[in-house]
Design an enzyme around this catalytic site. Structure first.
Site, short mmCIF file in Angstrom:
data_model
loop_
_atom_site.label_atom_id
_atom_site.label_comp_id
_atom_site.label_asym_id
_atom_site.label_seq_id
_atom_site.Cartn_x
_atom_site.Cartn_y
_atom_site.Cartn_z
CE LYS A 1 -1.14 -7.40 9.89
NZ LYS A 1 -1.52 -8.54 9.02
NE ARG B 1 1.12 -4.88 3.27
CZ ARG B 1 -0.05 -4.72 3.89
NH1 ARG B 1 -0.24 -3.68 4.65
NH2 ARG B 1 -1.01 -5.60 3.74
NE ARG C 1 -10.01 -10.20 4.52
CZ ARG C 1 -8.80 -9.73 4.86
NH1 ARG C 1 -8.52 -9.49 6.13
NH2 ARG C 1 -7.88 -9.52 3.95
NE ARG D 1 -9.46 -6.53 2.18
CZ ARG D 1 -8.41 -6.35 2.97
NH1 ARG D 1 -8.59 -6.25 4.27
NH2 ARG D 1 -7.20 -6.27 2.47
NE ARG E 1 -4.14 -8.80 0.04
CZ ARG E 1 -5.28 -9.38 0.44
NH1 ARG E 1 -6.04 -10.03 -0.42
NH2 ARG E 1 -5.66 -9.28 1.68
#
Ligand code: AMP
Length: 193
Positions: A14, A89, A128, A134, A145
């Site tokens: 996204k 969300r 990632r 991150r 998540r």
């Protein structure tokens, strides 16, 4: 005016597609995760408040997120449209967004639903984590998540499907292919307007 909403699990691309849509159509990419990361990096009050929640992969309280988006959507650069990524969300956020957009007379042009098998999502997030480091890409946080995504965010797909402006985008493909398909979908929206 082109008001685009991106829905789909973490790791579906996204953010990447949001930036491309933004560049091609001259509308801002409004990503709540990016806004929160900037606030944390700058050490603002908002940043300090959300950091523990963010790091654990939890959801920042609805009232905070709703106010943040209300202000952001009213900024001048969003006057001709926006690509909204990471919000809503939860059902409460979705209701608030509906009301907000109603109030300012700016309905969503299209909702793009990024479709990606769960195992690919996990693979991409793990990769990632190694590449970008991150803070919320730890294994526990990733699990949390994705669980919250299934519990709270996935049901919103039906909310938007019922309104008739949902377009599915198979996301397990090269970036350029996904983007071409999205641009075609956006052109369709433009034709209908
Ligand atoms: P993202 O970059 O969209 O994956 O967002 C990263 C993190 O920011 C999420 O795991 C949440 O902790 C927080 N966050 C972003 N958007 C929202 C939202 N709409 N509601 C609650 N928390 C959010």
């Amino acid at each position: 005016m082109l008001n685009v909403l991106l829905l789909g699990p973490q790791g579906a691309g996204k953010g990447t597609q949001g930036k491309l849509i933004s560049g091609e159509n001259g509308i801002p990419h409004i990503a709540t995760g990016d806004i929160l990361r900037a606030a944390m990096a700058a050490g603002t009050e908002l940043g300090r408040k959300v950091k523990p929640i963010y790091d654990a992969g939890g959801l920042v309280p609805d009232d905070i997120m709703i106010e943040l988006i209300r202000e952001r959507l009213c900024a001048d650069d969003a006057a001709n449209g926006f690509v909204l990524d990471g919000f809503p969300r939860t059902a409460v956020q979705a209701e608030a967004l509906d009301e907000m957009l109603d109030e300012i007379g700016r309905p969503l042009s299209v909702v793009l639903e990024f479709q990606l098998p769960e195992e690919v999502s996990i693979e991409r997030l793990t990769l990632r984590a190694q590449e970008e480091g991150r803070a919320d890409d730890t294994p526990e946080s990733i699990r949390n998540r994705l669980r919250l995504y299934h519990e709270q965010t996935e049901p919103l797909i039906e909310h938007y499907r019922a309104r008739g402006n949902l377009v599915g985008v198979p996301a397990n493909r090269p970036i350029e292919e996904v983007f071409e398909e999205i641009q075609r979908a956006l052109e369709q929206v433009a034709v209908r307007r």
